[in-house]
Design a protein around this motif. Structure first.
Motif, mmCIF file in Angstrom:
data_model
loop_
_atom_site.group_PDB
_atom_site.id
_atom_site.type_symbol
_atom_site.label_atom_id
_atom_site.label_comp_id
_atom_site.label_asym_id
_atom_site.label_seq_id
_atom_site.Cartn_x
_atom_site.Cartn_y
_atom_site.Cartn_z
ATOM 1 N N CYS A 1 0.833 -1.214 0.000
ATOM 2 C CA CYS A 1 0.000 0.000 0.000
ATOM 3 C C CYS A 1 0.861 1.254 0.000
ATOM 4 N N ARG B 1 2.566 1.659 -3.441
ATOM 5 C CA ARG B 1 1.628 2.124 -4.464
ATOM 6 C C ARG B 1 1.321 3.611 -4.303
ATOM 7 N N GLU B 2 1.198 4.058 -3.065
ATOM 8 C CA GLU B 2 0.929 5.468 -2.807
ATOM 9 C C GLU B 2 2.087 6.333 -3.311
ATOM 10 N N SER C 1 0.790 4.152 -8.631
ATOM 11 C CA SER C 1 0.323 3.106 -9.543
ATOM 12 C C SER C 1 -0.401 2.032 -8.753
ATOM 13 N N SER C 2 -0.989 1.104 -9.478
ATOM 14 C CA SER C 2 -1.659 -0.030 -8.844
ATOM 15 C C SER C 2 -0.899 -1.319 -9.110
#
Length: 266
Positions: free
Chosen positions: A191, A194-195, A199-200
């Motif tokens: 998490c 990604r932050e 991106s995911s």
């Protein structure tokens, strides 16, 4: 005289932290401390028996009505209780003190002194906010101590919740959920990544774009591979060990905090 007025408290004297050697047990020193600290906080034998019988789901002996007989019954029940229920009893005592003591001093003193007993006798638990939770190595403590608060302040509440779940899983009694701890710890790190990356993608894809210097980036990639295998694609007969789970939670917390602080500086 209260404990805070004692010679050792006034001069900051106490036994040093012993190496952690006990998790799945409640030795005599712990059983005695849980009771003695309850008495020291002003609880009587009757109140302690009510708590203990409630935890153990046992009926108080109706033939015991004098304080001395009740106290003997209390000691017998504690001596015979399964190890993990001793820690349940400690939590119930703390909760009772919290309900009856609005100033908060008695329950705080109970938690502090009980945790000190754990430290001096190498017990891998501690009392925090009225709950008996996992106490790991010094590296584990340093890595996880402020991780949740830093994640929330950085605007990553999902990551904070995941690391809290990891800590809850590794603190489970009588057996820690080591697989769950690994899964949640790495989910927290993913998490955060990604932050920062915006991106995911999976953590495995993001690692090469993070500001982790080599060869630490390679070590992080291997950790991701290990966690993916052991936490997500566990094989029959190859459950990760407790020490492996502790290592993953430690590293995931430390790296998450590092990434958030580095991103904030930029």
């Amino acid at each position: 005289m209260t404990d805070s007025d004692s010679f050792s408290e006034r001069h900051g004297l106490h036994g040093g932290d012993a190496e952690i050697v006990t998790r799945e047990d409640a030795p005599e020193e712990v059983r005695a401390a849980v009771l003695m600290l309850g008495y020291a906080a002003g609880m009587g034998p009757g109140a302690l028996r009510d708590i203990i019988c409630e935890v153990l789901l046992k009926r108080p002996d109706p033939n015991n009505w004098s304080p001395g007989n009740i106290e003997n019954e209390v000691h017998r029940l504690v001596d015979e209780a399964p190890w993990y229920q001793i820690y349940d009893i400690a939590e119930r005592i703390h909760a009772k003190l919290m309900r009856d003591n609005s100033s908060g001093t008695k329950q705080a003193d109970y938690a502090r002194r009980l945790t000190q007993v754990f430290r001096e006798h190498g017990i891998g638990w501690q009392m925090k906010e009225g709950r008996i939770i996992f106490r790991g190595s010094e590296a584990f403590s340093l890595a996880t101590r402020d991780a949740v608060a830093i994640m929330r302040e950085a605007g990553t509440p999902t990551a904070a919740n995941e690391i809290r779940e990891a800590l809850r899983d590794i603190s489970r009694r009588p057996a820690a959920d080591v697989t769950g701890a690994i899964q949640h710890a790495m989910a927290s790190l993913e998490c955060v990544a990604r932050e920062i990356d915006g991106s995911s993608d999976t953590l495995g894809q993001i690692i090469k774009r993070l500001t982790v210097p080599p060869p630490l980036d390679g070590a992080l990639h291997r950790l991701w591979g290990f966690a993916s295998e052991q936490g997500r694609h566990i094989q029959e007969g190859r459950e990760p060990s407790f020490k492996e789970a502790e290592l993953v939670v430690t590293v995931a917390s430390a790296v998450s905090v590092y990434l958030l602080r580095h991103s904030a500086r930029r």
